[in-house]
Design an enzyme around this catalytic site. Sequence first.
Site, short mmCIF file in Angstrom:
data_model
loop_
_atom_site.label_atom_id
_atom_site.label_comp_id
_atom_site.label_asym_id
_atom_site.label_seq_id
_atom_site.Cartn_x
_atom_site.Cartn_y
_atom_site.Cartn_z
N SER A 209 17.79 28.76 -19.24
CA SER A 209 17.54 30.11 -18.47
C SER A 209 18.43 30.98 -18.98
O SER A 209 19.00 31.07 -20.13
CB SER A 209 17.88 29.54 -16.96
OG SER A 209 17.53 30.77 -16.03
N TYR B 182 12.33 40.13 -17.47
CA TYR B 182 13.06 38.85 -17.89
C TYR B 182 13.91 38.03 -16.93
O TYR B 182 13.76 36.80 -16.83
CB TYR B 182 13.66 39.48 -18.88
CG TYR B 182 14.72 38.18 -19.88
CD1 TYR B 182 13.92 37.50 -20.86
CD2 TYR B 182 16.01 38.06 -19.62
CE1 TYR B 182 14.76 36.37 -21.35
CE2 TYR B 182 16.50 37.09 -20.28
CZ TYR B 182 16.04 36.28 -21.22
OH TYR B 182 16.58 35.12 -21.80
N LYS C 246 13.29 34.18 -15.65
CA LYS C 246 14.12 33.20 -15.94
C LYS C 246 14.92 32.59 -14.64
O LYS C 246 14.92 31.27 -14.59
CB LYS C 246 15.43 33.64 -16.86
CG LYS C 246 15.19 33.96 -18.30
CD LYS C 246 14.41 32.73 -18.93
CE LYS C 246 14.25 32.83 -20.28
NZ LYS C 246 14.14 31.34 -21.07
#
Length: 173
Positions: free
Chosen positions: A140, A154, A158
């Site tokens: 992650s 993004y 994650k």
Amino acid sequence: MDIQDKVAIITGASGGIGLATTRLFAEAGAKVALAARSTDTLTTIVNELHEQHREAIAVPTDMRNKDAIEALVDSVFQQYGRIDILINNAGQTVLGNVADVDIDQFRQIFELNVLGPVEAMQAIIPKMRQNGGGLIINVSSMVTKMHLPAISAYAATKAALMKPATRKGWPAS
């Protein structure tokens, strides 16, 4: 953890964290299967590892494509008869504020950063269970804990990737 002779699939192995992990695992004696889209780069890395007498194979894979992911798992399983470790590392970002990010780009990033790893886990877990277990690591990012304006897509993907691994009983139940 001793990974000598363990079979490890590492996605996003053509650069960054994936490449560093690949080299570290190979040095520790693991049999590494490198997955990424860049065939030429994977071939170069595998040749480098072979020169160091490390066991490695390249399996060009687009982690946004379920058939390609299943082919990756099948190929590694056929080669070695087992898969002990999956490092879900492939990922990409899209820059832009949430109000401005192109929704199609966001979908592509979501497919790569979230759905690809989940599909890889779904393909590998039955094989791991068949062989008595295994280890899955989803890579992650610390950006899930930060407030950075231009990487919200993004960060969201994650953060979504972290949730399955934190559920009680995952993946055994």
